[in-house]
Write a protein that holds these residues in place. Structure first.
Motif, short mmCIF file in Angstrom:
data_model
loop_
_atom_site.label_atom_id
_atom_site.label_comp_id
_atom_site.label_asym_id
_atom_site.label_seq_id
_atom_site.Cartn_x
_atom_site.Cartn_y
_atom_site.Cartn_z
N VAL A 1 -9.99 9.10 -0.20
CA VAL A 1 -9.19 7.99 -0.73
C VAL A 1 -10.09 7.08 -1.57
O VAL A 1 -11.30 7.06 -1.40
CB VAL A 1 -8.55 7.17 0.41
CG1 VAL A 1 -7.53 8.01 1.17
CG2 VAL A 1 -9.61 6.65 1.39
N ARG A 2 -9.46 6.33 -2.48
CA ARG A 2 -10.22 5.38 -3.30
C ARG A 2 -10.41 4.05 -2.58
O ARG A 2 -11.34 3.31 -2.85
CB ARG A 2 -9.53 5.16 -4.64
CG ARG A 2 -9.69 6.32 -5.62
CD ARG A 2 -9.34 5.89 -7.04
NE ARG A 2 -7.97 5.45 -7.16
CZ ARG A 2 -7.60 4.24 -7.51
NH1 ARG A 2 -8.50 3.30 -7.76
NH2 ARG A 2 -6.32 3.91 -7.62
N HIS A 3 -9.49 3.74 -1.69
CA HIS A 3 -9.59 2.52 -0.89
C HIS A 3 -8.89 2.76 0.44
O HIS A 3 -8.11 3.72 0.58
CB HIS A 3 -8.97 1.32 -1.62
CG HIS A 3 -7.53 1.54 -2.00
ND1 HIS A 3 -6.48 1.39 -1.10
CD2 HIS A 3 -6.96 1.90 -3.18
CE1 HIS A 3 -5.34 1.65 -1.70
NE2 HIS A 3 -5.60 1.96 -2.97
N ILE A 4 -9.18 1.92 1.42
CA ILE A 4 -8.58 2.08 2.74
C ILE A 4 -7.15 1.52 2.72
O ILE A 4 -6.97 0.32 2.48
CB ILE A 4 -9.40 1.37 3.82
CG1 ILE A 4 -10.85 1.87 3.81
CG2 ILE A 4 -8.77 1.58 5.20
CD1 ILE A 4 -11.01 3.34 4.10
N PRO A 5 -6.13 2.33 2.94
CA PRO A 5 -4.76 1.81 2.95
C PRO A 5 -4.55 0.84 4.12
O PRO A 5 -4.93 1.12 5.25
CB PRO A 5 -3.90 3.07 3.13
CG PRO A 5 -4.79 4.22 2.72
CD PRO A 5 -6.17 3.80 3.10
N ILE A 6 -3.94 -0.30 3.85
CA ILE A 6 -3.68 -1.29 4.88
C ILE A 6 -2.84 -0.72 6.03
O ILE A 6 -3.11 -1.02 7.20
CB ILE A 6 -3.00 -2.53 4.27
CG1 ILE A 6 -3.96 -3.24 3.32
CG2 ILE A 6 -2.55 -3.50 5.37
CD1 ILE A 6 -5.24 -3.73 3.97
N PRO A 7 -1.83 0.13 5.77
CA PRO A 7 -1.05 0.68 6.89
C PRO A 7 -1.88 1.44 7.91
O PRO A 7 -1.48 1.56 9.07
CB PRO A 7 -0.03 1.59 6.19
CG PRO A 7 0.17 0.97 4.85
CD PRO A 7 -1.20 0.48 4.46
N ASP B 1 4.06 10.73 3.24
CA ASP B 1 2.87 10.11 2.66
C ASP B 1 1.98 9.59 3.77
O ASP B 1 2.31 8.63 4.45
CB ASP B 1 3.30 8.97 1.73
CG ASP B 1 2.12 8.35 1.00
OD1 ASP B 1 0.97 8.80 1.21
OD2 ASP B 1 2.34 7.40 0.22
N GLY B 2 0.83 10.23 3.96
CA GLY B 2 -0.09 9.83 5.01
C GLY B 2 -0.74 8.49 4.77
O GLY B 2 -1.40 7.95 5.67
N LEU B 3 -0.60 7.93 3.58
CA LEU B 3 -1.17 6.62 3.28
C LEU B 3 -0.25 5.50 3.72
O LEU B 3 -0.63 4.33 3.70
CB LEU B 3 -1.46 6.48 1.79
CG LEU B 3 -2.33 7.57 1.16
CD1 LEU B 3 -2.62 7.24 -0.30
CD2 LEU B 3 -3.63 7.74 1.94
N GLY B 4 0.96 5.86 4.13
CA GLY B 4 1.92 4.87 4.59
C GLY B 4 1.86 4.66 6.08
O GLY B 4 0.89 5.01 6.75
#
Length: 230
Positions: A134-140, A114-117
């Motif tokens: 993306v719908r929002h910027i992932p914190i990771p 998962d590239g959002l992790g």
């Protein structure tokens, strides 16, 4: 189809759908249909996005969304394979990209996940580039950058709104920047897609009167411009 015809298609400035509903298009026979789940961006768009990200000599880059591996190959050619890591969620797509990159003589760090992790290896990247919306910027993503590092990504909403942002990591693990003037549409990352709808209509809900007068809605002003994302 001969090699020359494949090369002409590959370098034509068009985006090609390479996967439908999880099945590679190249394995299909006859007429194909379905929902696109992976694609190869047009060469011009790939290069333009790398320019927007301000890729320069000595940068270490984390790419989210390997896809066909075309943009990954350009990064390896520019920076060297050791400076590039790319994450792809689909194991079939990732395997095909690995084969193509190896065949071209490149050996970046390729990760199936998962590239959002949070990808911890070599964290402290100079640039993070997403080749999916993306719908929002992932914190990771913020955690994986060095101070002053940047995030370049398209964004898409469930109501077909598109945006393109370039953010810089500042103090206190916050990233800020502006929406760019150009709006581009990339395939939405799978976990940020809209929820399934019940065909043909949503039924079975409870009908009741609204507690909000709809005439109040047009009176609200909507500001325009380029807001800052914090």
């Amino acid at each position: 189809m001969g090699e020359d015809e494949w090369l002409e298609l590959a370098y034509r400035d068009r985006t090609w759908v390479t996967q439908l509903d999880g099945d590679l298009v190249e394995n299909a026979r006859g007429t194909v249909s379905g929902t696109p789940t992976s694609s190869s961006m047009s060469p011009g768009l790939v290069v333009w996005m790398l320019e927007i990200a301000r890729i320069s000599e000595g940068d270490r880059v984390l790419e989210v969304g390997t896809g066909t591996g075309y943009s990954t190959a350009l990064l390896c050619h520019r920076l060297g394979s050791e400076a590039v890591a790319s994450v792809e969620c689909d194991p079939v797509v990732a395997g095909r990209a690995r084969g193509a990159l190896t065949g071209a003589g490149y050996a970046p760090a390729l990760v199936v996940g998962d590239g959002l992790g949070h990808y911890e290896r070599n964290a402290g990247y100079d640039r993070l580039i997403a080749s999916c919306s993306v719908r929002h910027i992932p914190i990771p993503w913020v955690w994986q950058l060095r101070d002053g590092g940047t995030i370049t990504t398209p964004m898409s909403g469930w109501m077909c709104g598109d945006a393109f942002v370039h953010l810089t990591l500042g103090a206190g693990s916050t990233a800020s920047g502006r929406f760019l003037a150009e709006d581009i549409h990339f395939m939405t990352t799978r976990s940020h897609g809209p929820p399934p709808m019940a065909p043909p209509y949503l039924t079975g809900g409870e009908v009741r009167e609204s507690r909000v007068d709809p005439w109040t809605l047009p009176q609200n002003e909507v500001s325009a411009g380029f807001p800052t994302i914090d």
